[in-house]
Design a protein around this motif. Structure first.
Motif, PDB file in Angstrom:
ATOM      1  N   VAL A 135      38.297  39.739  33.751  1.00 53.45           N
ATOM      2  CA  VAL A 135      37.660  41.007  34.090  1.00 53.45           C
ATOM      3  C   VAL A 135      37.354  41.007  35.579  1.00 53.45           C
ATOM      4  O   VAL A 135      36.993  39.973  36.147  1.00 53.45           O
ATOM      5  CB  VAL A 135      36.354  41.179  33.265  1.00 53.45           C
ATOM      6  N   LYS A 136      37.517  42.161  36.176  1.00 50.00           N
ATOM      7  CA  LYS A 136      37.217  42.344  37.593  1.00 50.00           C
ATOM      8  C   LYS A 136      35.867  41.704  37.938  1.00 50.00           C
ATOM      9  O   LYS A 136      34.892  41.901  37.230  1.00 50.00           O
ATOM     10  CB  LYS A 136      37.163  43.851  37.885  1.00 50.00           C
ATOM     11  N   GLY A 137      35.822  40.935  39.004  1.00 55.70           N
ATOM     12  CA  GLY A 137      34.565  40.325  39.446  1.00 55.70           C
ATOM     13  C   GLY A 137      34.369  38.901  38.948  1.00 55.70           C
ATOM     14  O   GLY A 137      33.524  38.183  39.466  1.00 55.70           O
ATOM     15  N   GLU A 138      35.147  38.494  37.927  1.00 56.94           N
ATOM     16  CA  GLU A 138      35.017  37.118  37.438  1.00 56.94           C
ATOM     17  C   GLU A 138      35.666  36.145  38.421  1.00 56.94           C
ATOM     18  O   GLU A 138      36.596  36.489  39.141  1.00 56.94           O
ATOM     19  CB  GLU A 138      35.665  36.975  36.044  1.00 56.94           C
ATOM     20  N   LYS A 139      35.151  34.904  38.378  1.00 52.60           N
ATOM     21  CA  LYS A 139      35.528  33.939  39.410  1.00 52.60           C
ATOM     22  C   LYS A 139      36.770  33.117  39.043  1.00 52.60           C
ATOM     23  O   LYS A 139      36.914  32.646  37.926  1.00 52.60           O
ATOM     24  CB  LYS A 139      34.343  32.993  39.649  1.00 52.60           C
ATOM     25  N   ILE A 140      37.652  32.957  40.015  1.00 58.20           N
ATOM     26  CA  ILE A 140      38.807  32.061  39.896  1.00 58.20           C
ATOM     27  C   ILE A 140      38.665  30.989  40.985  1.00 58.20           C
ATOM     28  O   ILE A 140      38.476  31.315  42.154  1.00 58.20           O
ATOM     29  CB  ILE A 140      40.136  32.830  40.109  1.00 58.20           C
ATOM     30  N   SER A 141      38.732  29.716  40.578  1.00 56.22           N
ATOM     31  CA  SER A 141      38.612  28.617  41.534  1.00 56.22           C
ATOM     32  C   SER A 141      39.894  27.800  41.524  1.00 56.22           C
ATOM     33  O   SER A 141      40.460  27.539  40.463  1.00 56.22           O
ATOM     34  CB  SER A 141      37.455  27.682  41.166  1.00 56.22           C
ATOM     35  N   VAL A 142      40.346  27.408  42.692  1.00 53.54           N
ATOM     36  CA  VAL A 142      41.546  26.572  42.808  1.00 53.54           C
ATOM     37  C   VAL A 142      41.163  25.270  43.505  1.00 53.54           C
ATOM     38  O   VAL A 142      40.610  25.291  44.609  1.00 53.54           O
ATOM     39  CB  VAL A 142      42.660  27.281  43.602  1.00 53.54           C
TER      40      VAL A 142
END
Lengths: 152, 103
Positions: B79-86
């Motif tokens: 969902v828009k605004g949720e965090k993705i970490s690499v």
């Protein structure tokens, strides 16, 4: 007891989780395959290291690579599969010095789809290996390389 | 520490497509310099992508991943605004973590 509960349910990544993902805990390697597979010098050694016997060809794997790569240092590869319960996708190049280019662990809730760019040292067969429901399947395609990828 | 990974995560039709471009030399260890000495291998070995703290992709790289590794994959939902970490780590034990939010 409250404290124990808090530890158990500690939100998202607990401290241990954060340390684990940053690889700060000695001896707690990231899940996945061993480095031996990534150093294998031919397909059969790589398959052995990955725990594969002879993977079946599958029409449910679509491997997209160019027929001819002018620059072997940057060859786009896409692996897409409609197999059920995909757990792992690997990309191999039979003529490279290290045949296994990359391995991907696919958890539940993630599509069987990967795009990346790899080096191909000379004209070679690219193999997409997909583990689904505990079994290995493959699709292969030859790529003609006109200018090598810095001996990948 | 290496340069920031460029990440774009776009939610569409119930899936989130995550594209990333890591900044790394990815030296294979098979090339020689002008003096004929082997240039030592310097590669990202492990990558992990998290969606709101949950692991959604783990990758192990060999020497044949191209310089400045590019990866695209798709996760269900998001969902828009949720965090993705690499996160990545290389064979010199350099590490990097970069984040973005789903667009």
């Amino acid at each position: 007891m409250e404290r124990r509960k808090a530890l158990k349910t500690g939100g998202g990544l607990g401290l241990l989780g954060v340390l684990a993902v940053l690889g700060l805990i000695p001896g707690l390697a990231w899940a996945g395959i061993g480095r031996a597979a990534l150093e294998a010098g031919n397909l059969s050694d790589a398959f052995d290291a990955l725990g594969v016997t002879i993977p079946e060809n599958s029409e449910l794997i679509r491997l997209t690579v160019p027929d001819v790569a002018e620059n072997g240092a940057v060859v786009p590869v896409t692996v897409e599969s409609s197999l059920a319960h995909i757990e792992q996708i690997s990309i191999l190049v039979d003529k490279n010095i290290n045949v296994l280019a990359a391995n991907f662990i696919i958890p539940k809730g993630v599509a069987g789809f990967i795009t990346t760019r790899i080096k191909i040292g000379q004209t070679a067969t690219v193999v997409a290996l997909v583990k689904a429901d505990g079994k290995f399947y493959r699709a292969s395609k030859e790529v003609q390389v006109t200018q090598g990828g810095c001996s990948a | 520490m290496g340069e920031a990974t460029r990440i774009r995560a776009t939610a569409k039709d119930g899936q989130t497509e995550v594209k990333m471009l890591m900044q790394h030399e990815m030296e294979t260890g098979q090339r020689k310099d002008a003096a004929g000495n082997k240039i030592p291998a310097w590669i990202i070995t492990d990558v992990k992508v998290l969606h709101e703290g949950r692991t959604v992709l783990e990758a192990q790289f060999g020497t044949a991943v191209s310089k400045n590794p590019y990866l695209v994959f798709r996760l269900m939902g998001g969902v828009k605004g949720e965090k993705i970490s690499v996160l990545w780590t290389d064979n010199r034990d350099d590490k990097r973590m970069d984040e973005t939010v789903i667009d």
